[in-house]
Design a protein around this motif. Structure first.
Motif, PDB file in Angstrom:
ATOM      1  N   GLY A 153     138.807 -30.156  10.761  1.00 31.92           N
ATOM      2  CA  GLY A 153     138.364 -29.184   9.768  1.00 31.92           C
ATOM      3  C   GLY A 153     139.500 -28.342   9.250  1.00 31.92           C
ATOM      4  O   GLY A 153     139.578 -28.044   8.046  1.00 31.92           O
ATOM      5  N   VAL A 154     140.422 -27.960  10.147  1.00 27.17           N
ATOM      6  CA  VAL A 154     141.579 -27.170   9.729  1.00 27.17           C
ATOM      7  C   VAL A 154     142.438 -27.961   8.741  1.00 27.17           C
ATOM      8  O   VAL A 154     142.864 -27.456   7.697  1.00 27.17           O
ATOM      9  CB  VAL A 154     142.419 -26.742  10.956  1.00 27.17           C
ATOM     10  CG1 VAL A 154     143.738 -26.121  10.508  1.00 27.17           C
ATOM     11  CG2 VAL A 154     141.639 -25.779  11.828  1.00 27.17           C
ATOM     12  N   VAL A 155     142.681 -29.239   9.076  1.00 23.25           N
ATOM     13  CA  VAL A 155     143.509 -30.078   8.203  1.00 23.25           C
ATOM     14  C   VAL A 155     142.835 -30.289   6.858  1.00 23.25           C
ATOM     15  O   VAL A 155     143.477 -30.237   5.796  1.00 23.25           O
ATOM     16  CB  VAL A 155     143.802 -31.433   8.887  1.00 23.25           C
ATOM     17  CG1 VAL A 155     144.442 -32.405   7.903  1.00 23.25           C
ATOM     18  CG2 VAL A 155     144.715 -31.229  10.088  1.00 23.25           C
ATOM     19  N   GLN A 156     141.532 -30.524   6.876  1.00 21.88           N
ATOM     20  CA  GLN A 156     140.831 -30.747   5.616  1.00 21.88           C
ATOM     21  C   GLN A 156     140.851 -29.496   4.743  1.00 21.88           C
ATOM     22  O   GLN A 156     140.969 -29.586   3.526  1.00 21.88           O
ATOM     23  CB  GLN A 156     139.399 -31.209   5.898  1.00 21.88           C
ATOM     24  CG  GLN A 156     139.349 -32.638   6.450  1.00 21.88           C
ATOM     25  CD  GLN A 156     137.945 -33.093   6.777  1.00 21.88           C
ATOM     26  OE1 GLN A 156     137.088 -32.292   7.140  1.00 21.88           O
ATOM     27  NE2 GLN A 156     137.694 -34.390   6.672  1.00 21.88           N
ATOM     28  N   ASN A 157     140.762 -28.340   5.375  1.00 23.70           N
ATOM     29  CA  ASN A 157     140.876 -27.115   4.591  1.00 23.70           C
ATOM     30  C   ASN A 157     142.295 -26.911   4.079  1.00 23.70           C
ATOM     31  O   ASN A 157     142.504 -26.374   2.989  1.00 23.70           O
ATOM     32  CB  ASN A 157     140.428 -25.913   5.424  1.00 23.70           C
ATOM     33  CG  ASN A 157     138.918 -25.757   5.425  1.00 23.70           C
ATOM     34  OD1 ASN A 157     138.279 -25.895   4.382  1.00 23.70           O
ATOM     35  ND2 ASN A 157     138.334 -25.504   6.579  1.00 23.70           N
ATOM     36  N   GLU A 158     143.284 -27.347   4.855  1.00 22.40           N
ATOM     37  CA  GLU A 158     144.663 -27.298   4.376  1.00 22.40           C
ATOM     38  C   GLU A 158     144.827 -28.198   3.148  1.00 22.40           C
ATOM     39  O   GLU A 158     145.494 -27.828   2.168  1.00 22.40           O
ATOM     40  CB  GLU A 158     145.621 -27.743   5.476  1.00 22.40           C
ATOM     41  CG  GLU A 158     147.086 -27.713   5.061  1.00 22.40           C
ATOM     42  CD  GLU A 158     148.019 -28.225   6.147  1.00 22.40           C
ATOM     43  OE1 GLU A 158     149.224 -28.381   5.868  1.00 22.40           O
ATOM     44  OE2 GLU A 158     147.548 -28.488   7.275  1.00 22.40           O
ATOM     45  N   LYS A 159     144.184 -29.368   3.210  1.00 21.61           N
ATOM     46  CA  LYS A 159     144.234 -30.279   2.070  1.00 21.61           C
ATOM     47  C   LYS A 159     143.577 -29.641   0.851  1.00 21.61           C
ATOM     48  O   LYS A 159     144.129 -29.668  -0.248  1.00 21.61           O
ATOM     49  CB  LYS A 159     143.538 -31.596   2.433  1.00 21.61           C
ATOM     50  CG  LYS A 159     143.475 -32.631   1.305  1.00 21.61           C
ATOM     51  CD  LYS A 159     142.816 -33.909   1.812  1.00 21.61           C
ATOM     52  CE  LYS A 159     142.573 -34.901   0.676  1.00 21.61           C
ATOM     53  NZ  LYS A 159     143.810 -35.461   0.123  1.00 21.61           N
ATOM     54  N   ARG A 160     142.392 -29.055   1.056  1.00 17.77           N
ATOM     55  CA  ARG A 160     141.703 -28.405  -0.057  1.00 17.77           C
ATOM     56  C   ARG A 160     142.532 -27.258  -0.622  1.00 17.77           C
ATOM     57  O   ARG A 160     142.621 -27.072  -1.842  1.00 17.77           O
ATOM     58  CB  ARG A 160     140.340 -27.886   0.408  1.00 17.77           C
ATOM     59  CG  ARG A 160     139.346 -28.964   0.804  1.00 17.77           C
ATOM     60  CD  ARG A 160     137.989 -28.370   1.155  1.00 17.77           C
ATOM     61  NE  ARG A 160     137.096 -29.376   1.693  1.00 17.77           N
ATOM     62  CZ  ARG A 160     136.819 -29.517   2.983  1.00 17.77           C
ATOM     63  NH1 ARG A 160     137.356 -28.687   3.876  1.00 17.77           N
ATOM     64  NH2 ARG A 160     135.996 -30.476   3.388  1.00 17.77           N
ATOM     65  N   GLN A 161     143.136 -26.488   0.285  1.00 19.25           N
ATOM     66  CA  GLN A 161     143.940 -25.359  -0.162  1.00 19.25           C
ATOM     67  C   GLN A 161     145.121 -25.818  -1.002  1.00 19.25           C
ATOM     68  O   GLN A 161     145.434 -25.236  -2.040  1.00 19.25           O
ATOM     69  CB  GLN A 161     144.437 -24.574   1.057  1.00 19.25           C
ATOM     70  CG  GLN A 161     145.340 -23.383   0.716  1.00 19.25           C
ATOM     71  CD  GLN A 161     145.729 -22.598   1.960  1.00 19.25           C
ATOM     72  OE1 GLN A 161     144.859 -22.232   2.751  1.00 19.25           O
ATOM     73  NE2 GLN A 161     147.015 -22.362   2.139  1.00 19.25           N
ATOM     74  N   GLY A 162     145.762 -26.892  -0.549  1.00 22.08           N
ATOM     75  CA  GLY A 162     146.901 -27.407  -1.312  1.00 22.08           C
ATOM     76  C   GLY A 162     146.486 -27.927  -2.670  1.00 22.08           C
ATOM     77  O   GLY A 162     147.137 -27.663  -3.683  1.00 22.08           O
ATOM     78  N   GLU A 163     145.374 -28.681  -2.692  1.00 23.63           N
ATOM     79  CA  GLU A 163     144.923 -29.259  -3.957  1.00 23.63           C
ATOM     80  C   GLU A 163     144.359 -28.197  -4.888  1.00 23.63           C
ATOM     81  O   GLU A 163     144.262 -28.415  -6.096  1.00 23.63           O
ATOM     82  CB  GLU A 163     143.889 -30.347  -3.687  1.00 23.63           C
ATOM     83  CG  GLU A 163     144.489 -31.568  -2.987  1.00 23.63           C
ATOM     84  CD  GLU A 163     143.464 -32.621  -2.622  1.00 23.63           C
ATOM     85  OE1 GLU A 163     142.254 -32.354  -2.809  1.00 23.63           O
ATOM     86  OE2 GLU A 163     143.867 -33.698  -2.145  1.00 23.63           O
ATOM     87  N   ASN A 164     143.967 -27.047  -4.326  1.00 16.14           N
ATOM     88  CA  ASN A 164     143.428 -25.960  -5.136  1.00 16.14           C
ATOM     89  C   ASN A 164     144.521 -25.138  -5.804  1.00 16.14           C
ATOM     90  O   ASN A 164     144.243 -24.342  -6.700  1.00 16.14           O
ATOM     91  CB  ASN A 164     142.549 -25.058  -4.265  1.00 16.14           C
ATOM     92  CG  ASN A 164     141.684 -24.128  -5.084  1.00 16.14           C
ATOM     93  OD1 ASN A 164     141.047 -24.551  -6.043  1.00 16.14           O
ATOM     94  ND2 ASN A 164     141.658 -22.848  -4.727  1.00 16.14           N
ATOM     95  N   GLN A 165     145.761 -25.317  -5.360  1.00 10.56           N
ATOM     96  CA  GLN A 165     146.875 -24.607  -5.970  1.00 10.56           C
ATOM     97  C   GLN A 165     147.197 -25.214  -7.336  1.00 10.56           C
ATOM     98  O   GLN A 165     146.912 -26.380  -7.590  1.00 10.56           O
ATOM     99  CB  GLN A 165     148.120 -24.688  -5.079  1.00 10.56           C
ATOM    100  CG  GLN A 165     147.929 -24.088  -3.701  1.00 10.56           C
ATOM    101  CD  GLN A 165     147.520 -22.640  -3.752  1.00 10.56           C
ATOM    102  OE1 GLN A 165     148.146 -21.832  -4.436  1.00 10.56           O
ATOM    103  NE2 GLN A 165     146.448 -22.302  -3.039  1.00 10.56           N
TER     104      GLN A 165
END
Length: 924
Positions: A153-165
Motif C-alpha cells: 500500500g505504501v508503494v502504491q501510494n508512492e506511485k500515485r503520488q509520483g504520477e499525480n505530480q
C-alpha cells in the motif's frame, strides 16, 4: 597531511581560476582498503578523521531489470520491506537510526541496484552493523502477509503520488516508447499496479533468496575509523550470512530506435513541455561519459546552448534540462524544455532540434568543452567533501565496486572526461543523436467553462431555408492557333486553377499500344528541353504553384494551380512543359519501370484486379474502352514501348486545335488571352486522328467471371452493365437514383450488406463516367463465406429497384435535400469549380448546365428517377466479376444459376482447363 587530501584542498581552493581548466584525473584519489569476506561480501573502508562520524553504505546488485515480466516493482517493494524490521530487531528501521543520531538515512532502488545508507556517530557503528546484517541475513521471518500488504500500500501510494505530480507520467511514457516489450528496462522501477497487487509472500521470499546474499552485496564504510578494526567488526556481524545464489549478469542491450516517434499527452501542468529521448551507451562507457558533457553543453549554466537560446535570448522557455540517464546495459539521453505560457510549442521544438543539430554537425568549441569538463571535475570533488549520502565518498566507492568490480573505476571515468576532445564529443553526438528519437509533448489540460443554456432538446431545431448555390458565369475565347479558353472569373482570393485538356486519354491507346497515354502524360512534367525534373520542382515551389499531368478514359491534361502574383512566370513554366517536353531516355526508362510495377501491384490487389479486366468483357475486344480501366496497360504492351512511341503520342495529340484551357480564378479574360497568346505563339495547329466508337460488343450476360486469389480473406464482387453515353439520359436524375440505390452510406445496398447482414464493411453503386457508353456498377467486398449469398442480395436489390420496390418519394427527398445542402461547399475552391468546367468540356454540356444545376436538382420528381432507373438498372444484362479464393467459394457460386462461370487470369484471359485423362486399356 596525505598527498591526495592536499591536492583535493588545493583544487577546491582554486575554483573559478584558470586552474579549473587544468584538472587531471591522476590528481584525484580516494584512499581506501578493500576486503573480501569468505562469504563473498566485499568491504571498502575509507579513513576520514575530520569529524567523529561514520557513513555506512550497503549496495545490492539487483534492480528492476532483474524482475520478470508480470512481476514489475519487486525490487522497489523489497527496498521498503527492508526498512520494516528483521527477525532480531522487529521495529521500524528509521526510528532506530533516529534514536542514535543518524543523518542522511535512506534507501533507493533503480534499474540496476538497491542501496541503503546512513551517517551515524562513530560510537553507533556497531548498532548500524547489527541492523544492516540482521536485515541482510535474518529478514524473512518477519515478512508475512500483513507486512506485505502494508508496504504494498505504501508503494502504491508512492506511485500515485509520483504520477499525480506535474509531468508525473513522463517517465512511464518514455520507458515504454524507448524499450521494446520484454526488454529488461521496458517497465518502470516502481512497477505496475496490477503486478504489485499480484505479489505474494512466496514471491517476496523467493526474491530475497535470489538476490540478497552476501556475495551480491558491497559495503562501503567511511569516516573516523581504522580499516582493520572495521573489517573485524564487519566479519563479526556479516560473516555468518550465506553467500546466496549465483546471479546471472545481463549483457549490454541497447535497442535500436530506428525512426523518429512522436507522442502527445495532457496533464495538470502549468506549461507545456517538449522532451526528446535517444537510446545511448551503457553506464561507464567512454561515450556515456561524453553524453554527460553533451548534457552540460546543452543545459548547464546560463551560457549553455539551450538555456542561452530558449530561456535567455528568445525567452520562449522557462526551463531547459539535458541529462544522460545512465544504466548498466543501456542508457537514455534526454533533453526537455518547459514552454512559457502563450508561446508556440512547435517553435520551441524546432529551436531545440536546431541547437542539437548544430552541436552534432559542428561540435562544441574548445572553450565550451573546457567549461563543462571543469564543472564535471568540480562537482565530483565537491561530492568528496562528504563521507556519505548521494555522491559522497562511500557512495562513489560502493557504486564503482558494484557496477565495475573496481572501486577505483571513478578514475577511469575522470580520465575519459580529461581526455575528451572536441572531435570525440562531436563524433559521439553524431553517432547517437542522428538515430531515431522519441518526442514527448506534454500540454496542460484546457480550462473549460460552461454557460447557461435554454435549448429545447425535446426535438431537433428546424433547418433554415437553404440558399441556392451560385456557379460563376463563364467567358469563352479562342487563340489564333485554335486553342479554346473557358474562364470562370472569381475574385477574393488571388489563386488560379487551370487544366489544359486534350481530346485523347486512354481511348487513344486504341490506335497504339495499351499504356501509351498513361506513360506519355506522366513523362510530360519530367523535364523539358530547358529544365530538368528537379529544376521544375524547385521552380514550382518558388512560385507557390503545383503542376500535374495525366489522363483519364477520354482526356489527357496538364493542370496547374498557382497564385496571381506569380501568374506570368507560372504560365512560362506551364507552356515550357506543354511545348518542350524532353522525354529524356533515363526518365522514360524510370517511369516505364514504375508503370510496370504499378501493373504488378494492380494484379495483386482485389479491386484493381477486377477493374483491369472488366472493360474487356463489357465492351468487347477492339473497342477504344476495352483496355484496363486504370490506363496502365498490360505488361507485354508496356514492355514493348519505346521513347519513339511517346514522342509519336505527343506529336499526334498535343495540338492547340485539340485543346481547351479551363481556368478559374482572379484574372480578366483580356489579360489572360494576351498572356496565353504570348506564351503559345509558336504552337502550330495540326491534324488530329478521329477515333471511331462502334457499338460495344458484349457477347455475354448473366455470366460470372471468376479470378482466383488464393487465401483471400474477402471476395470482391463487382457487377455491371453499360448504360447510354453521357447526356443521353437525365444525368441529374441518374445521380439521385444512384444515391438512393448505392451512392450514399444510407443507400439500400450498403444498409443491406453492411448494417443488416454485417457481411461487408461497405457496399455501393456508381457509374464510371466516360464520354461514350459507361459502366453502371455495384460493388461489395464481402466475407468469403458469404460470397454467393451477397451476390443473391445484390441481384435482389437490382431486380426490386425496377420492380416491386422502386425509389420512394421519401428516399428522393432525402437525397435531393442532401445534394442541395452540399452544393455551396462543393464549389468552395477554385479547383473544385475548375473540376466542373472540366466535366463541362469533357461531356460537351450546355454552357449554363451548372448555373441551372441547383434548380434542376430541386425540381427533380419521382417519375424522372423511375424513368432513369429503368434505363440504367438492367439486371438481365449484368455481368459479374468476383475476385476471391476459388476453392472456398466455387461450389456455392455454381448453384446461383449463372449461364456460365468463366475463370480468367489477371490479364482477363480465360484460364485453360486441364483436359481429362482418356482411360487406357488396363486402367482401373
Amino acid at each position: 597531511m596525505k598527498k591526495s587530501v592536499f591536492v583535493l584542498l588545493f583544487l577546491i581552493g582554486c575554483m573559478g581560476t584558470t586552474i579549473a581548466q587544468t584538472f587531471k584525473a591522476d590528481d584525484i584519489n580516494i584512499e581506501y582498503e578493500r576486503y573480501v569476506l569468505p562469504n563473498g561480501l566485499r568491504l571498502l573502508v575509507h579513513e576520514d578523521h575530520k569529524a567523529p562520524i561514520v557513513a555506512v553504505n550497503v549496495w545490492y546488485h539487483v534492480g528492476s531489470k532483474n524482475e520478470k515480466p508480470g512481476k514489475s516493482g519487486f525490487a522497489h517493494l523489497f527496498e521498503h520491506l527492508m526498512f520494516n524490521g528483521s527477525e532480531n530487531f522487529d521495529d521500524d528501521y528509521f526510528q532506530a537510526i533516529e534514536r542514535i543520531g543518524g543523518t542522511d538515512v535512506n534507501g533507493t532502488t533503480n534499474t540496476d541496484r538497491t542501496n541503503y545508507f546512513q551517517n551515524v556517530p562513530v560510537a553507533a557503528l556497531d548498532q548500524v552493523l547489527f541492523l544492516e546484517s540482521d536485515r541482510m541475513g535474518h529478514l524473512l521471518g518477519v515478512i508475512d502477509q500483513e507486512v506485505l500488504d502494508e508496504q504494498r500500500g505504501v508503494v502504491q501510494n508512492e506511485k500515485r503520488q509520483g504520477e499525480n505530480q506535474p509531468y508525473g507520467m513522463q517517465w512511464d511514457y518514455i520507458t515504454k516508447a524507448m524499450y521494446p516489450k520484454g526488454h529488461p528496462y521496458s517497465w518502470t522501477v516502481i512497477g505496475e499496479m496490477e503486478d504489485l497487487n499480484a505479489a505474494t509472500v512466496d514471491d517476496v521470499h523467493e526474491w530475497f533468496k535470489s538476490y540478497y546474499g552476501a556475495a551480491n552485496a558491497v559495503i562501503a564504510i567511511a569516516g573516523d575509523i581504522e580499516p582493520d578494526d572495521v573489517y573485524q567488526r564487519v566479519l563479526k556481524y556479516f560473516g555468518d550470512i550465506p553467500a546466496g545464489q549465483t546471479v546471472e549478469r545481463q549483457e549490454v542491450n541497447i535497442p535500436v530506435h530506428a525512426r523518429d516517434s512522436y507522442q502527445v499527452y495532457e496533464d495538470r501542468v502549468p506549461e507545456s513541455r517538449v522532451l526528446f529521448a535517444w537510446n545511448s551507451p551503457q553506464f561507464g562507457d567512454r561515450e556515456d561519459i561524453h553524453f554527460d558533457l553533451i548534457a552540460a553543453l546543452l543545459s548547464s549554466g546560463k551560457s549553455s546552448r539551450l538555456y542561452k537560446r530558449l530561456v535567455y535570448e528568445d525567452q520562449l522557455a522557462s526551463q531547459v534540462q539535458a541529462f544522460q540517464a545512465s544504466s548498466e546495459i543501456a542508457s537514455r539521453f534526454i533533453t526537455y524544455a518547459n514552454v512559457r505560457p502563450g508561446e508556440d510549442v512547435q517553435e520551441v521544438r524546432k529551436i531545440m532540434m536546431q541547437e542539437i543539430e548544430r552541436l552534432v554537425n559542428e561540435g562544441p568549441t574548445e572553450e565550451e568543452l573546457k567549461r563543462v569538463k571543469a564543472a564535471y571535475f568540480a562537482n565530483f570533488i565537491k561530492g568528496m567533501e562528504r563521507i556519505g549520502g548521494f555522491g559522497g565518498i562511500s557512495d562513489i566507492l560502493a557504486s564503482n565496486e558494484t557496477y565495475f568490480g573496481d572501486a577505483s573505476y571513478y578514475k577511469t571515468v575522470l580520465q575519459y572526461v580529461e581526455e575528451a576532445t572536441v572531435a570525440d564529443v562531436k563524433a559521439t553526438a553524431k553517432e547517437w543523436l542522428s538515430q531515431g528519437k522519441h518526442t514527448l509533448v506534454c500540454n496542460p489540460f484546457p480550462d473549460y467553462t460552461v454557460s447557461e443554456g435554454a435549448v429545447d432538446r425535446s426535438s431537433l431545431p428546424p433547418l433554415g431555408a437553404p440558399k441556392s448555390s451560385k456557379f460563376p458565369d463563364l467567358q469563352k475565347a479562342e487563340l489564333s492557333n485554335g486553342m479554346k479558353i473557358i474562364l470562370a472569373q472569381r475574385t477574393g482570393v488571388p489563386t488560379l486553377a487551370m487544366s489544359l485538356m486534350f481530346d485523347a486519354g486512354y481511348k487513344s491507346d486504341y490506335l497504339s499500344k495499351a499504356g501509351t497515354a498513361s506513360l506519355a502524360m506522366n513523362l510530360m512534367d519530367e523535364g523539358t528541353k530547358n529544365m530538368g525534373t528537379l529544376e521544375i520542382s524547385e521552380k514550382l515551389q518558388m512560385l507557390g504553384a503545383s503542376l500535374n499531368t495525366g489522363s483519364d478514359m477520354d482526356i489527357s491534361s496538364v493542370s496547374m494551380t498557382t497564385l496571381k502574383p506569380t501568374l506570368d512566370e507560372s504560365l512560362d513554366l506551364f507552356a515550357d512543359v506543354v511545348l518542350n517536353p524532353a522525354f529524356a531516355e533515363k526518365e522514360f526508362e524510370r517511369l516505364k519501370q514504375e508503370q510496370l510495377n504499378n501493373i504488378k501491384r494492380e494484379k495483386s490487389q482485389p479491386v484493381p484486379m477486377a477493374l483491369r479486366v472488366m472493360n474487356r468483357y463489357l465492351y468487347g475486344e477492339n473497342h477504344p474502352y476495352s483496355n484496363p480501366y486504370s490506363g496502365t496497360g498490360y505488361e507485354n504492351t508496356v514492355a514493348e514501348l519505346s521513347r519513339d512511341d511517346i514522342v509519336d503520342f505527343y506529336q499526334t495529340w498535343i495540338k492547340p486545335n485539340n485543346a481547351t484551357l479551363v481556368i478559374t480564378g482572379d484574372v480578366e479574360m483580356a489579360e489572360l488571352k494576351s498572356k496565353l497568346e504570348a506564351v503559345f505563339k509558336n504552337w502550330k495547329k495540326g491534324n488530329v486522328p478521329n477515333i471511331s466508337f462502334k457499338k460495344p460488343e458484349t457477347n455475354t450476360k448473366n455470366t460470372l467471371y471468376l479470378m482466383d486469389r488464393p487465401e483471400s480473406q474477402q471476395s470482391v464482387i463487382i457487377a455491371g452493365n453499360l448504360i447510354d453515353k453521357y447526356g443521353d439520359i437525365s444525368e441529374i436524375a441518374r445521380e439521385q437514383m444512384i444515391n438512393i440505390l448505392g451512392g450514399e452510406f444510407t443507400s439500400r445496398i450498403n444498409m443491406n450488406l453492411r448494417e443488416d447482414k454485417h457481411w461487408a464493411y461497405g457496399a455501393f453503386g456508381l457509374v464510371l463516367n466516360a464520354e461514350h457508353e459507361r459502366p453502371f456498377l455495384v460493388y461489395a467486398p464481402v466475407q468469403t463465406d458469404k460470397s454467393a449469398e451477397s451476390i443473391q442480395e445484390l441481384k435482389k436489390e437490382l431486380t426490386q429497384f425496377i420492380g416491386d420496390k422502386p425509389a420512394t418519394e421519401e428516399e428522393l427527398e432525402k437525397v435531393k435535400n442532401n445534394q442541395v445542402l452540399a452544393l455551396p461547399g462543393q464549389w468552395e475552391t477554385n479547383s473544385s469549380v475548375n473540376g466542373s468546367l472540366y466535366n463541362l468540356v469533357k461531356y460537351n454540356l450546355p454552357e449554363d448546365y451548372y448555373q441551372k444545376y441547383d434548380a434542376n436538382v430541386r425540381n427533380l420528381n419521382l417519375s424522372d428517377v423511375k424513368k432513369v432507373s429503368e434505363q440504367v438498372v438492367q439486371p438481365e444484362n449484368v455481368n459479374w466479376f468476383v475476385v476471391g479464393d476459388k476453392e472456398k467459394i466455387i461450389d456455392k457460386l455454381e448453384s446461383l444459376g449463372f449461364d456460365q462461370i468463366v475463370e480468367i487470369d489477371t490479364d482477363g484471359n480465360p484460364v485453360k482447363k486441364e483436359m481429362p485423362k482418356i482411360p487406357q486399356e488396363g486402367d482401373k
